[in-house]
Design a protein around this motif. Structure first.
Motif, PDB file in Angstrom:
ATOM      1  N   PHE A  26       0.814  -1.207   0.000  1.00 25.53           N
ATOM      2  CA  PHE A  26       0.000   0.000   0.000  1.00 25.53           C
ATOM      3  C   PHE A  26       0.856   1.269   0.000  1.00 25.53           C
ATOM      4  O   PHE A  26       0.533   2.260  -0.635  1.00 25.53           O
ATOM      5  CB  PHE A  26      -0.927  -0.012   1.224  1.00 25.53           C
ATOM      6  CG  PHE A  26      -2.132   0.867   1.044  1.00 25.53           C
ATOM      7  CD1 PHE A  26      -3.227   0.457   0.300  1.00 25.53           C
ATOM      8  CD2 PHE A  26      -2.163   2.129   1.591  1.00 25.53           C
ATOM      9  CE1 PHE A  26      -4.321   1.272   0.125  1.00 25.53           C
ATOM     10  CE2 PHE A  26      -3.252   2.963   1.409  1.00 25.53           C
ATOM     11  CZ  PHE A  26      -4.340   2.523   0.672  1.00 25.53           C
ATOM     12  N   ASP A  71     -10.038   5.134  -6.207  1.00 25.78           N
ATOM     13  CA  ASP A  71      -9.450   5.377  -4.893  1.00 25.78           C
ATOM     14  C   ASP A  71     -10.255   4.670  -3.805  1.00 25.78           C
ATOM     15  O   ASP A  71      -9.685   4.051  -2.892  1.00 25.78           O
ATOM     16  CB  ASP A  71      -9.414   6.874  -4.606  1.00 25.78           C
ATOM     17  CG  ASP A  71      -8.325   7.576  -5.416  1.00 25.78           C
ATOM     18  OD1 ASP A  71      -7.494   6.864  -6.002  1.00 25.78           O
ATOM     19  OD2 ASP A  71      -8.348   8.820  -5.471  1.00 25.78           O
ATOM     20  N   ASP A  75      -9.065   1.789  -1.285  1.00 20.70           N
ATOM     21  CA  ASP A  75      -9.198   1.910   0.161  1.00 20.70           C
ATOM     22  C   ASP A  75      -9.913   0.706   0.756  1.00 20.70           C
ATOM     23  O   ASP A  75      -9.513   0.179   1.800  1.00 20.70           O
ATOM     24  CB  ASP A  75      -9.961   3.187   0.513  1.00 20.70           C
ATOM     25  CG  ASP A  75      -9.137   4.444   0.272  1.00 20.70           C
ATOM     26  OD1 ASP A  75      -7.903   4.354   0.330  1.00 20.70           O
ATOM     27  OD2 ASP A  75      -9.739   5.504   0.012  1.00 20.70           O
ATOM     28  N   HIS A  78      -7.635  -2.423   0.639  1.00 17.49           N
ATOM     29  CA  HIS A  78      -6.596  -2.389   1.664  1.00 17.49           C
ATOM     30  C   HIS A  78      -7.200  -2.527   3.057  1.00 17.49           C
ATOM     31  O   HIS A  78      -6.608  -3.161   3.954  1.00 17.49           O
ATOM     32  CB  HIS A  78      -5.800  -1.090   1.578  1.00 17.49           C
ATOM     33  CG  HIS A  78      -4.655  -1.051   2.539  1.00 17.49           C
ATOM     34  ND1 HIS A  78      -4.766  -0.482   3.781  1.00 17.49           N
ATOM     35  CD2 HIS A  78      -3.388  -1.546   2.459  1.00 17.49           C
ATOM     36  CE1 HIS A  78      -3.614  -0.602   4.426  1.00 17.49           C
ATOM     37  NE2 HIS A  78      -2.764  -1.244   3.638  1.00 17.49           N
ATOM     38  N   ALA A  79      -8.401  -1.951   3.276  1.00 20.94           N
ATOM     39  CA  ALA A  79      -9.061  -2.083   4.576  1.00 20.94           C
ATOM     40  C   ALA A  79      -9.375  -3.547   4.865  1.00 20.94           C
ATOM     41  O   ALA A  79      -9.174  -4.021   5.992  1.00 20.94           O
ATOM     42  CB  ALA A  79     -10.337  -1.247   4.600  1.00 20.94           C
ATOM     43  N   ARG A 386      -6.678  11.372   1.996  1.00 23.17           N
ATOM     44  CA  ARG A 386      -6.546   9.973   1.577  1.00 23.17           C
ATOM     45  C   ARG A 386      -6.392   9.054   2.789  1.00 23.17           C
ATOM     46  O   ARG A 386      -7.003   7.993   2.871  1.00 23.17           O
ATOM     47  CB  ARG A 386      -5.333   9.832   0.647  1.00 23.17           C
ATOM     48  CG  ARG A 386      -4.977   8.396   0.271  1.00 23.17           C
ATOM     49  CD  ARG A 386      -6.070   7.767  -0.597  1.00 23.17           C
ATOM     50  NE  ARG A 386      -5.786   6.365  -0.849  1.00 23.17           N
ATOM     51  CZ  ARG A 386      -5.012   5.929  -1.861  1.00 23.17           C
ATOM     52  NH1 ARG A 386      -4.458   6.805  -2.694  1.00 23.17           N
ATOM     53  NH2 ARG A 386      -4.817   4.651  -2.044  1.00 23.17           N
ATOM     54  N   HIS A 390      -9.050   6.273   4.161  1.00 19.97           N
ATOM     55  CA  HIS A 390      -8.697   4.867   4.336  1.00 19.97           C
ATOM     56  C   HIS A 390      -9.093   4.371   5.726  1.00 19.97           C
ATOM     57  O   HIS A 390      -9.649   3.275   5.874  1.00 19.97           O
ATOM     58  CB  HIS A 390      -7.189   4.674   4.121  1.00 19.97           C
ATOM     59  CG  HIS A 390      -6.684   3.372   4.653  1.00 19.97           C
ATOM     60  ND1 HIS A 390      -7.103   2.169   4.168  1.00 19.97           N
ATOM     61  CD2 HIS A 390      -5.801   3.099   5.659  1.00 19.97           C
ATOM     62  CE1 HIS A 390      -6.505   1.193   4.836  1.00 19.97           C
ATOM     63  NE2 HIS A 390      -5.714   1.739   5.752  1.00 19.97           N
TER      64      HIS A 390
END
Length: 873
Positions: A26, A71, A75, A78-79, A386, A390
């Motif tokens: 990331f 985006d 997010d 990755h979360a 950003r 996230h």
């Protein structure tokens, strides 16, 4: 967008040295999206800890464009990966949110189905219920006199339709097996007002209400399917109702079951009885009206008040003091339950706030432990927006997952409510988790995610980047973060106090209700609720014969010690209120001396029910037809009219113009609870069943055998006397007493669940904050102990840090509890809204539980090894 695979090897090497493996992908993405080319210089600046400016805006995409969708997708991906690497944290958050959202969704389902959903009638706001009132007698809402109702119809201009109805229980025999059914005897406009035109056949007309006309019936859709299998050929069939033939002329629409909370199996014509035209003082109808378009309820109230005043002037003997009451149907059906459900909705909202405060603390700790990751991402070009986005993606994902699980819990909860307590609230059968409820749950989940995730996300990007990197990812807790976490715990404690005080008040109220003396003995008593069919028992002599035969059979059953007849039984809630005059002195026909519930009972009734005789004698077999009329009165009625003296030998009159209505008082008995346990006992008058027989012929028994054996034997004995007569219900008097407090018991159980949940969440939150504080102060504690601090002083340090959180929370919570107690006041019995015992016990319990929660991290602090701690530093 440049992919992470194109980053120079030197960049990858330095990132490998700086960050954990799971963070690299990331961070490389942030680095590439920043559009920078001086990768080595930036990373070397981090290594040497030189100040570096944090970008204030979102990182631009190569080529100057931006893609919010991509985006957000990144997010969320990755979360998911980040949460997957912390399964324990993820599970705890999801379960906590499921508990909070599930409780809110379940209670909102009840709120939506019972309170918010419009009544199932066309233009329900136009439908009103009309009753009479007599404030001098203490009646704010009373049944309507037929003659007054007919005058209302003739004189009113505010109503498009006006109808009357009377509730009844009838014996139905489509085949050989009789069944007891709920019925409404209604006038011709009843279905017009409610918009329930039959799906088959017709409704009731003016011709059906004429005395002597053919008896007809309109069946509910459920009864039609149950008794006739949905056969259209049921129209025109003749069925037996109360022993008399009735022709089926219509089938009601599916889903139309009468009035909410008063579902019916069939509609019958409200045929005028001869005495209706001569006795204006007889009140036994309820009126329904539909307002004319453009007419308000206030205008209708003014008109009917004027009509009532005119009737009082025209008929002073019967109407003086009587007024008209006009209330919207929605208010009548939901007026009592609406505030209670709103209170419970507020309670589960408080539980959700406590859960969100807990999770905000957890997210703060998680953000602090990820300080190095956030610092590296910011320096490599990820803007604050950003990073915040996230972190919020994580909290919203957790909240939505918890919400999904919470909806499942709500399904189970609503199902349990509908099956376990189907009759507690009007419209309970329509409560379900529908689309509206699901939208509420989704909004609640997203809102909760923002609520517990926003503050931690903002705090996460607000710290010193260099300090985060220098501490190697352990994070740093500043005074601001510490105050925020402490404030959240204080809020949890205060909200828990509010709910615990409410729980304590309702528990005390329920205990007082349970200990309340109903005025009779419930142990070893069985009650049979029964109504005789007027078609078969239209004369008093037929009722007397039936009663004699039934009592003989029942007292011959093994295990039945005694049996008696009664037109009403305590706690059943039937209304048979009679005005009376104390016969001594001149009588004023226009003003009775009072009103009382009139019980018609057989000789052994007081013995069977265990109602104590306080003066005089009870009824005997000699108090029969043809003997001098006698009566017994309750203690409250005796105290009202004969204070300090015995009423035995005095007389009561039930009709000032009829000498034969005079009855001699032969005894005084204790008061009994007539409607619900906990009500102020209303005056009661008892007359011998043999002298005044009643079609409402209930039975009470004293038994010594097990309930199941007695029940089957009693039903067999009743069937042997008359196989066509159904029994409405049979249950123990103990169950009848328990049923009378079912609603307060249910709301107390709910509140107790809310209170315990709030206490658990608050204690877990307090423990979590203090445990985290100890873990962050390990070096400080080690230094203190190396300098000679004792374990006791370390223990005291932890308690001194936690005590203010609990103390302030208690103070704020008690203030809020004072406000809640005022709202709960109408639900309490035998306990004041400011009960000292509850307001003392709750703080003591919470302090004890909080001390136990503080003890665990405090003891952990005393076990810190100062040598090892300083060596690690």
């Amino acid at each position: 967008m440049v992919g992470p695979s194109k980053a120079p090897a030197s960049v990858r090497l330095l990132l490998r040295l700086l960050v954990r493996e799971e963070e690299r992908e990331f961070l490389l993405g942030d680095l590439m999206e920043s559009g920078r080319r001086s990768w080595i210089r930036e990373i070397l600046g981090l290594v040497s800890l030189r100040p570096s400016r944090v970008p204030r805006g979102p990182a631009p995409h190569p080529g100057g464009g931006s893609s919010l969708a991509s985006d957000l997708g990144a997010d969320l991906r990755h979360a998911l990966r980040s949460l997957g690497r912390s399964p324990g944290f993820t599970v705890v958050v999801i379960l906590t949110m499921a508990l909070g959202i599930g409780a809110n969704t379940a209670v909102f389902s009840v709120l939506s189905g019972v309170v918010l959903r419009p009544l199932p009638f066309p233009e329900p706001a136009e439908i009103v219920v009309l009753t009479e009132s007599n404030l001098a007698q203490g009646w704010t809402s009373f049944r309507v006199s037929p003659l007054n109702y007919w005058d209302w119809r003739e004189r009113s201009r505010s109503m498009a339709h006006l109808a009357a109805y009377q509730e009844a229980t009838v014996a139905f025999a489509a085949d050989e097996r009789p069944e007891s059914l709920a019925a409404f005897r209604v006038s011709e406009d009843f279905l017009e007002i409610l918009g329930g035109a039959p799906s088959l056949g017709r409704g009731l007309t003016d011709a059906d209400l004429v005395p002597g006309a053919e008896a007809v019936a309109v069946l509910s859709h459920g009864l039609w399917e149950r008794a006739f299998g949905g056969d259209p050929g049921a129209l025109g069939r003749v069925v037996s109702l109360d022993g008399a033939p009735h022709r089926v002329v219509g089938i009601l629409q599916e889903g139309f079951d009468g009035l909410p909370g008063r579902e019916v199996d069939l509609l019958l014509p409200l045929v005028a009885q001869p005495y209706w035209h001569t006795s204006r003082g007889s009140h036994h109808l309820v009126a329904l009206g539909r307002l004319r378009p453009g007419t308000t309820v206030e205008q209708a109230r003014a008109e009917f008040s004027s009509i009532a005043a005119a009737l009082a002037a025209e008929y002073p003997d019967t109407n003086e003091g009587w007024g008209a009451v006009v209330r919207p149907l929605d208010e009548v059906v939901r007026g009592e339950v609406r505030p209670q459900i709103l209170v419970f909705m507020a309670c589960v909202a408080l539980i959700l706030l406590i859960a969100c405060a807990n999770l905000a603390n957890m997210m703060l700790a998680r953000a602090n432990s990820r300080g190095r990751e956030i610092a590296v991402r910011a320096t490599l070009g990820a803007g604050r927006g950003r990073i915040v986005r996230h972190l919020l993606a994580e909290s919203i994902l957790l909240s939505v997952a918890g919400g999904a699980l919470g909806v499942g819990l709500a399904f189970l909860g609503v199902g349990a409510l509908r099956s376990g307590w189907p009759d507690l609230l009007p419209g309970m059968e329509s409560v379900r988790v529908d689309g509206t409820v699901l939208l509420f749950a989704l909004a609640l989940a997203i809102g909760s995610g923002l609520l517990f995730g926003l503050a931690p996300a903002l705090r996460g990007v607000g710290g010193s980047l260099q300090e985060s990197l220098r501490r190697g990812g352990r994070g740093v807790v500043g005074h601001g973060a510490r105050r925020l976490r402490g404030g959240l715990v204080t809020a949890e404690v205060s909200l828990a106090v509010v709910l615990l005080v409410g729980t304590g008040l309702l528990l005390r109220s329920l205990a007082a209700l349970t200990d309340e003396d109903p005025g009779f003995r419930s142990e070893g008593r069985v009650v049979v609720v029964n109504s005789l069919a007027p078609g078969r028992y239209g004369t008093g002599e037929a009722v007397r014969v039936w009663g004699t035969r039934v009592l003989e059979r029942l007292e011959g059953i093994p295990g039945v010690e005694a049996a008696a007849l009664a037109s009403m039984v305590p706690l059943e809630g039937s209304d048979n209120i009679w005005g009376y005059w104390v016969a001594a002195g001149p009588l004023d026909p226009a003003h009775s001396d009072g009103s009382a519930h009139l019980y018609r009972v057989s000789a052994r009734y007081f013995e069977v029910m265990g109602i104590p005789l306080q003066a005089g004698r009870g009824f005997t077999q000699g108090d029969r037809k043809g003997a001098p009329p006698v009566a017994m009165v309750s203690a409250s009625l005796a105290a009202r009219h004969f204070p300090g003296e015995s009423p035995v030998g005095r007389s009561l009159r039930f009709d000032p113009e009829d000498e034969s209505s005079v009855a001699e008082i032969v005894g005084v008995v204790g008061d009994v609870q007539h409607g619900e346990l906990g009500e102020v006992p209303e005056p009661q008058i008892y007359v011998p069943f043999a002298q005044r027989p009643s079609l409402a012929a209930n039975l009470v028994l004293t038994v010594s055998a097990p309930g199941a054996e007695v029940t089957s034997a009693v039903l067999a004995a009743l069937a042997a006397v008359d196989p066509t007569q159904p029994v409405r219900s049979i249950e123990s008097a103990r169950a009848m007493v328990s049923d009378s407090i079912a609603t307060p018991r249910f709301r107390t159980l709910l509140m107790a669940g809310f209170g315990l949940t709030a206490l658990l969440l608050a204690v877990v939150g307090l423990y979590g904050v203090m445990a985290y504080s100890v873990s962050q102060r390990t070096k400080e504690i080690g230094v203190r102990m190396a300098l000679g601090a004792s374990r006791g002083s370390v223990l005291g340090m932890v308690f001194r840090e936690g005590a203010p959180l609990v103390g302030v929370g208690l103070g704020v919570g008690l203030a809020g509890a004072f406000a809640l107690s005022r709202v709960l006041e109408s639900m309490l019995f035998g306990v004041g809204a400011r009960d000292v015992a509850v307001f003392t016990a709750v703080p003591l319990v919470l302090v004890a539980v909080a001390a136990a929660a503080l003890l665990v991290p405090a003891r952990r602090a005393t076990r810190v090894d100062p040598v090892r701690t300083l060596g690690e530093e």
